[in-house]
Scaffold this motif. Structure first.
Motif, mmCIF file in Angstrom:
data_model
loop_
_atom_site.group_PDB
_atom_site.id
_atom_site.type_symbol
_atom_site.label_atom_id
_atom_site.label_comp_id
_atom_site.label_asym_id
_atom_site.label_seq_id
_atom_site.Cartn_x
_atom_site.Cartn_y
_atom_site.Cartn_z
ATOM 1 N N LEU A 78 0.298 -10.206 -26.911
ATOM 2 C CA LEU A 78 0.128 -10.724 -25.555
ATOM 3 C C LEU A 78 -0.748 -9.785 -24.727
ATOM 4 O O LEU A 78 -0.523 -8.569 -24.716
ATOM 5 C CB LEU A 78 1.508 -10.862 -24.898
ATOM 6 C CG LEU A 78 1.596 -11.496 -23.519
ATOM 7 C CD1 LEU A 78 1.262 -12.982 -23.591
ATOM 8 C CD2 LEU A 78 3.003 -11.299 -22.948
ATOM 9 N N TRP A 79 -1.753 -10.369 -24.054
ATOM 10 C CA TRP A 79 -2.653 -9.615 -23.188
ATOM 11 C C TRP A 79 -2.699 -10.252 -21.801
ATOM 12 O O TRP A 79 -2.340 -11.428 -21.623
ATOM 13 C CB TRP A 79 -4.092 -9.628 -23.721
ATOM 14 C CG TRP A 79 -4.345 -9.005 -25.038
ATOM 15 C CD1 TRP A 79 -4.786 -7.731 -25.291
ATOM 16 C CD2 TRP A 79 -4.230 -9.629 -26.328
ATOM 17 N NE1 TRP A 79 -4.948 -7.537 -26.637
ATOM 18 C CE2 TRP A 79 -4.609 -8.682 -27.298
ATOM 19 C CE3 TRP A 79 -3.843 -10.897 -26.750
ATOM 20 C CZ2 TRP A 79 -4.614 -8.964 -28.662
ATOM 21 C CZ3 TRP A 79 -3.828 -11.187 -28.097
ATOM 22 C CH2 TRP A 79 -4.220 -10.226 -29.037
ATOM 23 N N THR A 80 -3.219 -9.507 -20.819
ATOM 24 C CA THR A 80 -3.523 -10.103 -19.523
ATOM 25 C C THR A 80 -4.713 -11.041 -19.683
ATOM 26 O O THR A 80 -5.526 -10.903 -20.614
ATOM 27 C CB THR A 80 -3.847 -9.020 -18.486
ATOM 28 O OG1 THR A 80 -4.927 -8.211 -18.972
ATOM 29 C CG2 THR A 80 -2.628 -8.137 -18.223
ATOM 30 N N ALA A 81 -4.832 -12.001 -18.778
ATOM 31 C CA ALA A 81 -5.823 -13.065 -18.920
ATOM 32 C C ALA A 81 -7.264 -12.568 -18.859
ATOM 33 O O ALA A 81 -8.169 -13.262 -19.332
ATOM 34 C CB ALA A 81 -5.599 -14.122 -17.844
ATOM 35 N N ALA A 121 -8.571 -4.786 -26.568
ATOM 36 C CA ALA A 121 -7.889 -3.886 -25.629
ATOM 37 C C ALA A 121 -6.398 -3.858 -25.935
ATOM 38 O O ALA A 121 -5.838 -4.785 -26.533
ATOM 39 C CB ALA A 121 -8.127 -4.370 -24.206
ATOM 40 N N ALA A 122 -5.764 -2.782 -25.506
ATOM 41 C CA ALA A 122 -4.326 -2.630 -25.754
ATOM 42 C C ALA A 122 -3.567 -3.811 -25.144
ATOM 43 O O ALA A 122 -3.783 -4.157 -23.974
ATOM 44 C CB ALA A 122 -3.824 -1.329 -25.154
ATOM 45 N N PRO A 123 -2.685 -4.424 -25.901
ATOM 46 C CA PRO A 123 -1.950 -5.593 -25.390
ATOM 47 C C PRO A 123 -0.789 -5.185 -24.494
ATOM 48 O O PRO A 123 -0.347 -4.027 -24.483
ATOM 49 C CB PRO A 123 -1.449 -6.261 -26.663
ATOM 50 C CG PRO A 123 -1.265 -5.131 -27.626
ATOM 51 C CD PRO A 123 -2.368 -4.148 -27.310
ATOM 52 N N LEU A 124 -0.283 -6.167 -23.779
ATOM 53 C CA LEU A 124 0.941 -5.958 -23.013
ATOM 54 C C LEU A 124 2.127 -5.774 -23.944
ATOM 55 O O LEU A 124 3.043 -4.990 -23.665
ATOM 56 C CB LEU A 124 1.198 -7.160 -22.098
ATOM 57 C CG LEU A 124 0.210 -7.399 -20.959
ATOM 58 C CD1 LEU A 124 0.485 -8.744 -20.306
ATOM 59 C CD2 LEU A 124 0.302 -6.271 -19.940
ATOM 60 N N SER A 125 2.128 -6.515 -25.061
ATOM 61 C CA SER A 125 3.202 -6.407 -26.041
ATOM 62 C C SER A 125 2.690 -6.892 -27.380
ATOM 63 O O SER A 125 1.716 -7.658 -27.460
ATOM 64 C CB SER A 125 4.431 -7.214 -25.612
ATOM 65 O OG SER A 125 4.108 -8.589 -25.525
ATOM 66 N N ASP A 126 3.354 -6.454 -28.439
ATOM 67 C CA ASP A 126 2.986 -6.850 -29.798
ATOM 68 C C ASP A 126 4.268 -6.863 -30.626
ATOM 69 O O ASP A 126 4.814 -5.810 -30.958
ATOM 70 C CB ASP A 126 1.971 -5.869 -30.383
ATOM 71 C CG ASP A 126 1.454 -6.282 -31.755
ATOM 72 O OD1 ASP A 126 2.019 -7.226 -32.349
ATOM 73 O OD2 ASP A 126 0.493 -5.657 -32.237
ATOM 74 N N SER A 127 4.757 -8.056 -30.943
ATOM 75 C CA SER A 127 6.016 -8.175 -31.679
ATOM 76 C C SER A 127 5.810 -8.377 -33.172
ATOM 77 O O SER A 127 6.766 -8.620 -33.903
ATOM 78 C CB SER A 127 6.838 -9.355 -31.127
ATOM 79 O OG SER A 127 6.205 -10.590 -31.401
ATOM 80 N N ARG A 128 4.579 -8.276 -33.662
ATOM 81 C CA ARG A 128 4.316 -8.535 -35.078
ATOM 82 C C ARG A 128 5.036 -7.543 -35.979
ATOM 83 O O ARG A 128 5.140 -6.358 -35.666
ATOM 84 C CB ARG A 128 2.817 -8.458 -35.357
ATOM 85 C CG ARG A 128 1.994 -9.593 -34.775
ATOM 86 C CD ARG A 128 0.515 -9.362 -35.044
ATOM 87 N NE ARG A 128 0.031 -8.160 -34.381
ATOM 88 C CZ ARG A 128 -1.149 -7.594 -34.628
ATOM 89 N NH1 ARG A 128 -1.956 -8.110 -35.543
ATOM 90 N NH2 ARG A 128 -1.507 -6.509 -33.968
#
Length: 431
Positions: free
Chosen positions: A208-211, A272-279
């Motif tokens: 998940l990233w910012t728009a 860019a660095a994401p807000l979160s990464d659950s992979r």
């Protein structure tokens, strides 16, 4: 209608009775569902008794475990709830599951996962396997194994005369074909036999990233899906939840090991660095956590389209305007086994992507704005005009899902097996 109580053993609710209004509500609370009665069948024999009663009384039967996909086309029908038909038997050696009509996808996943097996689940763990299969069914693993319906080996049904039957490709090829994606217009399915698939290793999750990163994420998504093997599935989501800033996400599953998945998804790791990464490595029983869709009923307005391509022009159009007042614009990569021949009403899917547009019609003005924004998105990208049956909305019909040839064949099966129109599907093949 009072005689209905003596015809079946399950709970019967009639208009005006306490709990009737709650019992008749579909999953989508924006849909009004008028019915003559609600019956919670005790078992398959109860279903047969109900069908015989409805036939003799000149009433229809609309079958729903919990109301996903309801359209409100139930005037004068008895609403049949099948939640209590909850048999689930797993044969890990034969890789088969016997699944009752009330069994949710998440239960099959939880039972199959300890054996290194999986069904063909979609994004939500609470939809019924039978309902999805009757509509064809798109799943996380459709690229590897095709439509959910392609994995159905047999149906246990009650026919329009109220007789239990077992339907297979050998016993009744036309009815078997129709049930594998043509909807609930032909019989009440009380259970089905489902082929399970190997899943000894599974990797998946959401990034998940910012728009502001949406153009770069879209570019990476297109590169990944252009060369993805059938074992890899990726969905792109443009999101704007109330009270939050717009975001963009990529949801993935890979039927294989972690290192191979990371290589295939390398373009995401260069962003860019994401807000979160659950992979990560996961169990097939955990797939519902990827998109974390609501597990309780609520109001919604949806529109789906099949995209003929996701080229530069289409990608720019999707990113050109705000997502709001929609909550999400989802792009699902199709292809793979879904594009290959299928003995089902949908047949092969030539379109490489599906688009699903969702908003909440909180009030009439918002509902109108949601519909308008959906129309804008659909008009800005190349669509085929065809829609998957399980993605149809209440304003659409079976003619939007099937080719004229398939629809004509479905109507022939309907006339042969239910000439008195006892069964009322969410989207009847007759119109």
């Amino acid at each position: 209608m009072e005689t209905l109580r003596s015809a079946v053993r399950g709970q019967v609710l009639l208009p005006g009775a306490p709990g009737f209004d709650a019992a008749r509500r579909p999953w989508n609370l924006a849909v009004e569902q008028p019915v003559a009665a609600v019956v919670e069948a005790a078992d398959a024999d109860d279903v047969a008794a109900l069908v015989r009663y409805a036939r003799s009384a000149g009433l229809g039967v609309a079958t729903q475990p919990n109301g996903h996909g309801a359209t409100g086309r139930t005037e004068g029908a008895i609403l049949l709830r099948t939640r209590l038909l909850d048999t689930l038997d797993i044969d890990p050696v034969a890789r088969r599951a016997r699944v009752g009509a009330g069994v949710a996808s998440g239960r099959v996943q939880a039972a199959a996962a300890p054996h290194g097996l999986t069904g063909l689940p979609g994004s939500s763990p609470v939809v019924s396997v039978t309902g999805v299969a009757l509509g064809g069914g798109l799943s996380w693993f459709g690229r590897a194994y095709g439509w959910v319906a392609d994995s159905v080996a047999a149906f246990d049904v009650v026919d329009a005369d109220g007789r239990p039957r077992r339907v297979t490709a050998d016993a009744d090829p036309d009815l078997f074909w129709a049930l594998r994606g043509g909807g609930g217009d032909f019989a009440v399915v009380t259970a089905l036999e489902l082929t399970l698939h190997p899943a000894p290793r599974l990797y998946g999750g959401r990034v998940l990233w910012t728009a502001e990163h949406a153009p770069a994420v879209m570019d990476a998504y297109r590169r990944i899906t252009a060369t993805a093997p059938d074992e890899l599935t990726a969905w792109l989501d443009l999101l704007h939840f109330p009270g939050a800033d717009p975001m963009v996400a990529v949801d993935v599953t890979h039927l294989g090991d972690q290192d191979e998945a990371r290589d295939l998804l390398a373009p995401l790791d260069r962003l860019a660095a994401p807000l979160s990464d659950s992979r990560g490595v996961m169990s097939p029983a955990e797939l519902g956590a990827i998109t974390a869709e609501p597990t309780d009923p609520g109001a919604g307005s949806s529109r789906a389209e099949l995209l003929t391509e996701l080229d530069d022009t289409a990608a720019k159009a999707l990113l050109a305007g705000p997502v709001a007042p929609l909550l999400s614009v989802q792009i699902r990569h199709l292809g793979g086994a879904l594009a290959r021949p299928s003995d089902s009403p949908h047949g092969a899917l030539a379109e490489p992507y599906a688009m699903y547009l969702f908003g909440i019609p909180a009030d009439p003005a918002t509902a109108e704005a949601v519909t308008a924004r959906q129309r804008d998105f659909a008009g800005a990208v190349p669509v085929s005009g065809r829609k998957p049956y399980t993605f149809l909305n209440p304003g659409e019909s079976a003619a939007d899902a099937f080719t004229p040839e398939a629809l004509a064949r479905l109507r022939t099966v309907k006339r042969r097996h239910d000439p008195r129109d006892v069964f009322r599907a969410n989207f009847p093949v007759g119109g």
